[in-house]
Each structure stands twice: as structure tokens, then as C-alpha cells.
Scaffold this motif. Structure first.
Motif, PDB file in Angstrom:
ATOM      1  N   MET A   1      58.226  -8.352  46.993  1.00  0.00           N
ATOM      2  CA  MET A   1      56.880  -8.211  47.512  1.00  0.00           C
ATOM      3  C   MET A   1      56.675  -6.732  47.842  1.00  0.00           C
ATOM      4  O   MET A   1      57.558  -6.068  48.340  1.00  0.00           O
ATOM      5  N   SER A   2      55.519  -6.232  47.542  1.00  0.00           N
ATOM      6  CA  SER A   2      55.127  -4.884  47.924  1.00  0.00           C
ATOM      7  C   SER A   2      53.643  -4.918  48.236  1.00  0.00           C
ATOM      8  O   SER A   2      53.018  -5.963  48.143  1.00  0.00           O
ATOM      9  N   TRP A   3      53.089  -3.790  48.599  1.00  0.00           N
ATOM     10  CA  TRP A   3      51.655  -3.784  48.879  1.00  0.00           C
ATOM     11  C   TRP A   3      51.027  -2.484  48.464  1.00  0.00           C
ATOM     12  O   TRP A   3      51.677  -1.474  48.307  1.00  0.00           O
TER      13      TRP A   3
ATOM     14  N   ILE B   1      51.016 -18.314  52.121  1.00  0.00           N
ATOM     15  CA  ILE B   1      50.868 -18.100  53.557  1.00  0.00           C
ATOM     16  C   ILE B   1      51.934 -17.112  54.016  1.00  0.00           C
ATOM     17  O   ILE B   1      53.106 -17.239  53.669  1.00  0.00           O
ATOM     18  N   TYR B   2      51.505 -16.126  54.800  1.00  0.00           N
ATOM     19  CA  TYR B   2      52.388 -15.076  55.289  1.00  0.00           C
ATOM     20  C   TYR B   2      52.222 -14.895  56.781  1.00  0.00           C
ATOM     21  O   TYR B   2      51.162 -15.176  57.341  1.00  0.00           O
ATOM     22  N   GLU B   3      53.250 -14.365  57.402  1.00  0.00           N
ATOM     23  CA  GLU B   3      53.206 -13.990  58.808  1.00  0.00           C
ATOM     24  C   GLU B   3      53.152 -12.470  58.851  1.00  0.00           C
ATOM     25  O   GLU B   3      54.050 -11.789  58.342  1.00  0.00           O
ATOM     26  N   LEU B   4      52.086 -11.927  59.420  1.00  0.00           N
ATOM     27  CA  LEU B   4      51.889 -10.485  59.536  1.00  0.00           C
ATOM     28  C   LEU B   4      52.169 -10.083  60.973  1.00  0.00           C
ATOM     29  O   LEU B   4      51.585 -10.642  61.905  1.00  0.00           O
TER      30      LEU B   4
ATOM     31  N   ASP C   1      50.156 -10.257  65.782  1.00  0.00           N
ATOM     32  CA  ASP C   1      50.888 -11.331  65.096  1.00  0.00           C
ATOM     33  C   ASP C   1      49.854 -12.317  64.580  1.00  0.00           C
ATOM     34  O   ASP C   1      49.079 -12.870  65.358  1.00  0.00           O
ATOM     35  N   LYS C   2      49.818 -12.514  63.254  1.00  0.00           N
ATOM     36  CA  LYS C   2      48.808 -13.390  62.681  1.00  0.00           C
ATOM     37  C   LYS C   2      49.341 -14.038  61.411  1.00  0.00           C
ATOM     38  O   LYS C   2      50.059 -13.408  60.636  1.00  0.00           O
ATOM     39  N   THR C   3      49.002 -15.298  61.201  1.00  0.00           N
ATOM     40  CA  THR C   3      49.304 -15.982  59.953  1.00  0.00           C
ATOM     41  C   THR C   3      48.145 -15.716  59.003  1.00  0.00           C
ATOM     42  O   THR C   3      46.986 -15.869  59.363  1.00  0.00           O
ATOM     43  N   ILE C   4      48.468 -15.273  57.782  1.00  0.00           N
ATOM     44  CA  ILE C   4      47.439 -14.952  56.804  1.00  0.00           C
ATOM     45  C   ILE C   4      47.666 -15.762  55.543  1.00  0.00           C
ATOM     46  O   ILE C   4      48.764 -16.246  55.284  1.00  0.00           O
ATOM     47  N   SER C   5      46.620 -15.914  54.760  1.00  0.00           N
ATOM     48  CA  SER C   5      46.751 -16.593  53.474  1.00  0.00           C
ATOM     49  C   SER C   5      46.099 -15.724  52.403  1.00  0.00           C
ATOM     50  O   SER C   5      45.224 -14.916  52.688  1.00  0.00           O
ATOM     51  N   GLY C   6      46.566 -15.892  51.181  1.00  0.00           N
ATOM     52  CA  GLY C   6      46.047 -15.083  50.087  1.00  0.00           C
ATOM     53  C   GLY C   6      46.813 -13.787  49.973  1.00  0.00           C
ATOM     54  O   GLY C   6      47.860 -13.605  50.574  1.00  0.00           O
TER      55      GLY C   6
ATOM     56  N   ILE D   1      55.803  -8.210  56.919  1.00  0.00           N
ATOM     57  CA  ILE D   1      55.137  -9.340  56.285  1.00  0.00           C
ATOM     58  C   ILE D   1      56.232 -10.281  55.807  1.00  0.00           C
ATOM     59  O   ILE D   1      57.116  -9.876  55.052  1.00  0.00           O
ATOM     60  N   GLU D   2      56.194 -11.525  56.284  1.00  0.00           N
ATOM     61  CA  GLU D   2      57.202 -12.511  55.913  1.00  0.00           C
ATOM     62  C   GLU D   2      56.534 -13.698  55.257  1.00  0.00           C
ATOM     63  O   GLU D   2      55.514 -14.188  55.737  1.00  0.00           O
TER      64      GLU D   2
END
Length: 71
Positions: free
Chosen positions: A1-3, A21-24, A36-41, A58-59
Motif C-alpha cells: 500500500m502507498s499513497w 476499510i482502513y483505520e487512519l 483516529d477514524k475508520t475510512i472506506s474507499g 493507515i492499517e
């Protein structure tokens, strides 16, 4: 994973992201968790942060990605 950083530092895109779904998490340079937030996409919106250096993690699934954010 990269960004991919968009240059403004507020919207970033995950590349080679295999999960939905990722944990940021965003930490201060001293290691304090400040966001701390759960994100999608695969698009991440970074909140407004004061000036400084921050660590982002990002996990998702079995992948973890870390980078620095400079404001």
C-alpha cells in the motif's frame, strides 16, 4: 500500500489498496494520538492540523503504511 499526496495535504489517494476499510491514525511528533477514524474507499481526507510534523498510519487487513505529514 502507498499513497499519493495531492500537494495541499488535505486529500490523498491510496494506491495498491486491497482492502475496503482502513483505520487512519495521526500522531503528533511526540507520539500522542490526535486523530483516529475508520475510512472506506481509497480517498483519505486529512483533517485540519496545526503547523508541525505528524506521523500518519493507515492499517487495513494485513497491510500497514506509515508516513510523515508536514504542515
Amino acid at each position: 500500500m502507498s499513497w499519493f499526496k495531492d500537494g495541499t495535504g488535505t486529500t490523498n489517494t491510496l494506491i495498491n489498496a486491497s482492502e475496503d476499510i482502513y483505520e487512519l491514525k495521526i500522531y503528533s511528533i511526540l507520539g500522542n494520538l490526535i486523530f483516529d477514524k475508520t475510512i472506506s474507499g481509497n480517498t483519505i481526507s486529512i483533517p485540519e492540523l496545526p503547523q508541525g510534523v505528524f506521523m500518519i498510519t493507515i492499517e487495513g487487513g494485513n497491510q500497514t503504511f506509515s508516513d510523515k505529514i508536514y504542515r
